[in-house]
Design an enzyme around this catalytic site. Structure first.
Site, mmCIF file in Angstrom:
data_model
loop_
_atom_site.group_PDB
_atom_site.id
_atom_site.type_symbol
_atom_site.label_atom_id
_atom_site.label_comp_id
_atom_site.label_asym_id
_atom_site.label_seq_id
_atom_site.Cartn_x
_atom_site.Cartn_y
_atom_site.Cartn_z
ATOM 1 N N VAL A 109 0.819 -1.205 0.000
ATOM 2 C CA VAL A 109 0.000 0.000 0.000
ATOM 3 C C VAL A 109 0.860 1.266 0.000
ATOM 4 O O VAL A 109 0.356 2.367 -0.233
ATOM 5 C CB VAL A 109 -0.962 0.006 1.214
ATOM 6 C CG1 VAL A 109 -0.226 0.391 2.489
ATOM 7 C CG2 VAL A 109 -2.170 0.910 0.985
ATOM 8 N N SER A 110 2.163 1.113 0.221
ATOM 9 C CA SER A 110 3.079 2.244 0.327
ATOM 10 C C SER A 110 3.944 2.366 -0.919
ATOM 11 O O SER A 110 4.764 1.486 -1.199
ATOM 12 C CB SER A 110 3.983 2.046 1.558
ATOM 13 O OG SER A 110 5.168 2.791 1.453
ATOM 14 N N PRO A 111 3.813 3.465 -1.689
ATOM 15 C CA PRO A 111 4.674 3.618 -2.871
ATOM 16 C C PRO A 111 6.146 3.734 -2.508
ATOM 17 O O PRO A 111 7.013 3.306 -3.270
ATOM 18 C CB PRO A 111 4.147 4.906 -3.514
ATOM 19 C CG PRO A 111 3.473 5.652 -2.416
ATOM 20 C CD PRO A 111 2.899 4.603 -1.513
#
Length: 223
Positions: free
Chosen positions: A12-14
């Site tokens: 979910v974290s770029p």
């Protein structure tokens, strides 16, 4: 020399995507110095709750700055097609649990699958929290039967607990976001690092012969 980098990531974290790209790029170089890399799937939502942190987009000033910072990061890490999908943020429990299963049962495919999760979500706009879409993505690497089995296991209590345990381990090591690292150097010393732009600090801590960024004076030939 020897050492170990344990890296806690969530799809979910770029910035977790950027970290994975960078570590994968230098995996062989790190191996040549006997530095091992361990990528650990965690639930970023649980880290935020457990640490009291809040996602950056919930603070307007951070959200405004992010469009500049993310653009620079995409260029630096070579992923210009990364974009925030319309369905963001997602509850990443299901894909992260699937990664926990894959790491344990298909270790040779773990890194490539994790990268594919980032690519599908952040470049192709696929919502990996939806079981029917996740199984389609898994089917690009595994057989249809294996993909369905992985999805089934991702919903099983033991694997849910494993993701919880990974997340708690990160929290116990001081995590307040992703990517989070726990680094052990050749002297047996251990320290945390955070973010996708602290690798020079990490290399220094590990005692690696890294090269700093150089700014040649005007008129000098580029090296």
């Amino acid at each position: 020399m020897s050492g170990k980098i344990t890296c806690y990531l969530d799809c979910v974290s770029p910035y977790s995507y950027f970290a994975l790209i960078y570590l994968d790029r230098y995996r062989e170089a790190l191996k040549s110095y006997n530095v091992d890399i361990d990528i650990v799937p965690v639930f970023l939502g649980g880290i935020n709750v457990g640490s009291g942190n809040k996602p950056p987009w919930t603070l307007q000033a951070k959200a405004d700055y992010s469009r500049y910072d993310s653009g620079r990061a995409k260029k630096y890490f070579g992923v210009p097609n990364v974009k925030t999908p319309a369905f963001f943020p997602i509850l990443s429990l299901l894909p992260q649990r699937a990664l926990v299963v894959i790491k344990a049962q298909h270790p040779g495919l773990f890194m490539s699958t994790f990268r594919s999760f980032f690519l599908e979500m952040w470049e192709n706009g696929i919502d990996l929290s939806k079981p029917e879409l996740l199984v389609q993505v898994l089917s690009k690497t595994f057989s249809d039967a294996q993909a369905r089995e992985l999805l089934e296991k991702a919903n099983a209590p033991d694997w849910k607990q494993k993701l919880n345990d990974n997340t708690k381990e990160a929290l116990d090591r001081g995590a307040f976001g992703c990517p989070w690292y726990w680094v052990i150097n050749s002297n047996g010393q251990e320290e945390p690092f955070f973010g996708s732009d602290r690798f020079h600090y990490m290399w220094e801590y590990l005692g690696l012969p890294w090269k700093d960024i150089e700014l040649p004076a005007a008129g000098r030939a580029k090296i």
